[in-house]
Design an enzyme around this catalytic site. Structure first.
Site, PDB file in Angstrom:
ATOM      1  N   CYS A  20      -9.150  10.329  18.997  1.00  0.00           N
ATOM      2  CA  CYS A  20     -10.258   9.382  19.163  1.00  0.00           C
ATOM      3  C   CYS A  20     -10.405   8.899  20.604  1.00  0.00           C
ATOM      4  O   CYS A  20     -11.434   8.361  20.979  1.00  0.00           O
ATOM      5  CB  CYS A  20     -10.088   8.192  18.220  1.00  0.00           C
ATOM      6  SG  CYS A  20     -10.241   8.702  16.510  1.00  0.00           S
ATOM      7  N   HIS A  40     -14.575   2.637  20.875  1.00  0.00           N
ATOM      8  CA  HIS A  40     -14.475   3.646  19.820  1.00  0.00           C
ATOM      9  C   HIS A  40     -14.814   2.977  18.484  1.00  0.00           C
ATOM     10  O   HIS A  40     -14.400   1.857  18.218  1.00  0.00           O
ATOM     11  CB  HIS A  40     -13.041   4.192  19.800  1.00  0.00           C
ATOM     12  CG  HIS A  40     -12.746   5.047  18.623  1.00  0.00           C
ATOM     13  ND1 HIS A  40     -13.517   6.139  18.288  1.00  0.00           N
ATOM     14  CD2 HIS A  40     -11.757   4.981  17.678  1.00  0.00           C
ATOM     15  CE1 HIS A  40     -13.016   6.693  17.194  1.00  0.00           C
ATOM     16  NE2 HIS A  40     -11.960   6.014  16.804  1.00  0.00           N
ATOM     17  N   ASN A  63     -16.747   6.961  11.700  1.00  0.00           N
ATOM     18  CA  ASN A  63     -15.875   7.350  12.810  1.00  0.00           C
ATOM     19  C   ASN A  63     -16.071   8.840  13.101  1.00  0.00           C
ATOM     20  O   ASN A  63     -15.698   9.683  12.285  1.00  0.00           O
ATOM     21  CB  ASN A  63     -14.424   7.043  12.421  1.00  0.00           C
ATOM     22  CG  ASN A  63     -13.438   7.355  13.535  1.00  0.00           C
ATOM     23  OD1 ASN A  63     -13.773   7.985  14.530  1.00  0.00           O
ATOM     24  ND2 ASN A  63     -12.210   6.910  13.360  1.00  0.00           N
TER      25      ASN A  63
HETATM   26  O1  UT7 Z   1      -9.998   6.405  14.796  1.00  0.00           O
HETATM   27  C1  UT7 Z   1      -8.623   6.537  14.723  1.00  0.00           C
HETATM   28  C2  UT7 Z   1      -8.001   5.265  14.438  1.00  0.00           C
HETATM   29  N1  UT7 Z   1      -8.218   4.899  13.071  1.00  0.00           N
HETATM   30  C3  UT7 Z   1      -8.384   3.629  12.797  1.00  0.00           C
HETATM   31  O2  UT7 Z   1      -8.419   2.832  13.692  1.00  0.00           O
HETATM   32  C4  UT7 Z   1      -8.460   3.210  11.343  1.00  0.00           C
HETATM   33  C5  UT7 Z   1      -7.545   2.047  11.103  1.00  0.00           C
HETATM   34  N2  UT7 Z   1      -7.445   1.584   9.738  1.00  0.00           N
HETATM   35  C6  UT7 Z   1      -8.467   1.046   9.047  1.00  0.00           C
HETATM   36  O3  UT7 Z   1      -9.584   1.027   9.503  1.00  0.00           O
HETATM   37  C7  UT7 Z   1      -8.152   0.376   7.733  1.00  0.00           C
HETATM   38  O4  UT7 Z   1      -6.758   0.261   7.585  1.00  0.00           O
HETATM   39  C8  UT7 Z   1      -8.757   1.094   6.496  1.00  0.00           C
HETATM   40  C9  UT7 Z   1     -10.241   0.921   6.465  1.00  0.00           C
HETATM   41  C10 UT7 Z   1      -8.392   2.580   6.532  1.00  0.00           C
HETATM   42  C11 UT7 Z   1      -8.193   0.477   5.211  1.00  0.00           C
HETATM   43  O5  UT7 Z   1      -8.454  -0.921   5.187  1.00  0.00           O
HETATM   44  P1  UT7 Z   1      -7.303  -1.964   4.842  1.00  0.00           P
HETATM   45  O6  UT7 Z   1      -7.918  -3.285   4.834  1.00  0.00           O
HETATM   46  O7  UT7 Z   1      -6.170  -1.709   5.792  1.00  0.00           O
HETATM   47  O8  UT7 Z   1      -6.959  -1.572   3.381  1.00  0.00           O
HETATM   48  P2  UT7 Z   1      -5.569  -1.084   2.774  1.00  0.00           P
HETATM   49  O9  UT7 Z   1      -5.271   0.301   3.222  1.00  0.00           O
HETATM   50  O10 UT7 Z   1      -4.544  -2.132   2.998  1.00  0.00           O
HETATM   51  O11 UT7 Z   1      -5.950  -1.091   1.270  1.00  0.00           O
HETATM   52  C12 UT7 Z   1      -6.226  -2.296   0.565  1.00  0.00           C
HETATM   53  C13 UT7 Z   1      -6.525  -1.935  -0.883  1.00  0.00           C
HETATM   54  C14 UT7 Z   1      -5.473  -1.039  -1.473  1.00  0.00           C
HETATM   55  O12 UT7 Z   1      -5.327  -1.406  -2.828  1.00  0.00           O
HETATM   56  P3  UT7 Z   1      -4.043  -2.239  -3.294  1.00  0.00           P
HETATM   57  O13 UT7 Z   1      -2.876  -1.413  -2.913  1.00  0.00           O
HETATM   58  O14 UT7 Z   1      -4.116  -3.526  -2.524  1.00  0.00           O
HETATM   59  O15 UT7 Z   1      -4.260  -2.377  -4.761  1.00  0.00           O
HETATM   60  C15 UT7 Z   1      -6.096   0.322  -1.392  1.00  0.00           C
HETATM   61  O16 UT7 Z   1      -5.613   1.205  -2.372  1.00  0.00           O
HETATM   62  O17 UT7 Z   1      -7.778  -1.221  -0.927  1.00  0.00           O
HETATM   63  C16 UT7 Z   1      -7.562   0.019  -1.598  1.00  0.00           C
HETATM   64  N3  UT7 Z   1      -8.441   1.018  -1.028  1.00  0.00           N
HETATM   65  C17 UT7 Z   1      -9.709   1.185  -1.441  1.00  0.00           C
HETATM   66  N4  UT7 Z   1     -10.439   0.561  -2.375  1.00  0.00           N
HETATM   67  C18 UT7 Z   1     -11.704   0.967  -2.535  1.00  0.00           C
HETATM   68  C19 UT7 Z   1      -8.185   1.903  -0.057  1.00  0.00           C
HETATM   69  N5  UT7 Z   1      -9.259   2.670   0.176  1.00  0.00           N
HETATM   70  C20 UT7 Z   1     -10.217   2.232  -0.670  1.00  0.00           C
HETATM   71  C21 UT7 Z   1     -11.551   2.627  -0.893  1.00  0.00           C
HETATM   72  N6  UT7 Z   1     -12.260   1.957  -1.826  1.00  0.00           N
HETATM   73  N7  UT7 Z   1     -12.128   3.628  -0.204  1.00  0.00           N
END
Ligand code: UT7
Length: 329
Positions: free
Chosen positions: A112, A253, A283
């Protein structure tokens, strides 16, 4: 002598993939995606075309706009993690398609941060006087490495390309002024494609285990991205004896709206100073910054002499910022 951006263009595929369509594909919902990421839709290139198709289209827009014959290009750098093929480089395909008969070129994998790495690299060839016209392209067909059964990643990414032309200038009011770039390989395991390289070549097992798709530990990457991007952007501003009010535009980004927002707050910038288009494209990896910069230019958000800060964070980990004074009218 410094390097200035003397032309800019972008290309996005027409086909959209909306949150509502993703709801039919994985266990997710529109509200979760919007509140957790800011993304509403992304573009998908579709089968039969590779990253070079978008890269060529972005580059052509610059050459047509500026009426520059392709044989005047000295160097083509394509920042990408989704080359058409592993060998030869996507830059070679772009060179052929543009008929840029007097240049050399290569692909650069900075994930990225790839476009920033490429822009910094290209600027050196201009500053030394070695080259007069360098094409820097950030392009990725992320849909080719995304597992549309994995809700953690498939909602995030899209396909696009953005390109700039770099030329020399003696005018101090326009050009690339500084960059700070970082690499920390301890981040490798948090954002990677586990198989398909020399370590784990493709086999029935790697395919069965879905190891050719992008894997991300989102939470860990998120934390590093906020700090990495905000710190390095604040550092480049103070190192150049500027403060946040001097910055006309911050073009980060586009990985997650919340990452951008946290970085903007940490840097003390206002909403008017930041370019955000993640809602429309998601992204697009190496393409996010040139795409956002190209749209900002089309909307006339910056004028010659304006200070602009670019910043990125990505796989590696790679991250960095680049400070420039806008040169294009
Ligand atoms: O470009 C390269 C660099 N990349 C980045 O900078 C991306 C960095 N990360 C992120 O943007 C975020 O971490 C994400 C958008 C990928 C995820 O958001 P988050 O707030 O960190 O969510 P999480 O991974 O902690 O997940 C929270 C909950 C989980 O459920 P439980 O375990 O709390 O029951 C996930 O299973 O949300 C769930 N979850 C979803 N729910 C609905 C994860 N993906 C989804 C989804 N829809 N697509």
């Amino acid at each position: 002598m410094q390097a200035m951006i003397s032309g800019i263009g972008h290309y996005v595929p027409e086909k959209k993939l909306t949150n509502q369509e993703l709801e039919q594909m994985v266990d997710t919902n529109n509200e979760w995606i919007i509140t957790r990421t800011g993304i509403k839709e992304r573009r998908i290139l579709g089968e039969g075309k590779g990253t070079s198709f978008m890269a060529v289209n972005a580059a052509r827009r610059i050459l047509e706009q500026k009426q520059i014959p392709a044989d005047e290009i000295d160097l083509i750098i394509v920042a990408t993690v989704t080359p058409d093929m592993t060998v030869p480089s996507t830059a070679a395909v772009v060179q052929k398609e543009l008929n840029a008969t007097n240049c050399w070129g290569f692909d650069l994998n900075g994930a990225c941060s790839g476009f920033l790495y490429a822009l910094a690299t290209a600027s050196q060839f201009i500053e030394t006087g070695k080259h007069k016209k360098v094409l820097v392209i950030g392009a990725d067909k992320m849909s080719s490495i995304i597992d549309y059964k994995d809700r953690n990643t498939c909602i995030l990414f899209g396909d696009a390309a953005g390109a700039v032309l770099l030329e020399p200038t003696e005018n101090d009011d326009g050009g690339i002024k500084d960059f700070i770039l970082h690499l920390d390989g301890r981040g490798e395991k948090y954002l990677c494609i586990p198989a398909g390289g020399s370590l784990r070549p493709a086999s029935n097992e790697t395919v069965a285990n879905r190891m050719h798709y992008l894997y991300q530990d989102g939470k860990t990457v998120f934390k590093h991205a906020v700090t990495g991007m905000a710190d390095v952007s604040a550092k480049i501003i103070t190192a150049n004896k500027l403060n946040s009010e001097d910055i006309k535009l911050f073009i980060p980004h586009q990985a997650n709206y919340r990452i951008i927002d946290a970085a903007v707050r940490k840097m003390g910038l206002s909403d008017e100073q930041v370019v955000i288009n993640i809602d429309k494209y998601g992204n697009t990896t190496a393409a996010t910054i040139p795409l956002a910069m190209s749209e900002a230019y089309q909307k006339k958000l910056m004028k010659p002499g304006d200070w602009v800060v670019l910043a990125a964070f990505g796989a590696g980990f790679t991250w960095g910022s680049l400070l420039l004074r806008w040169a294009l009218d």
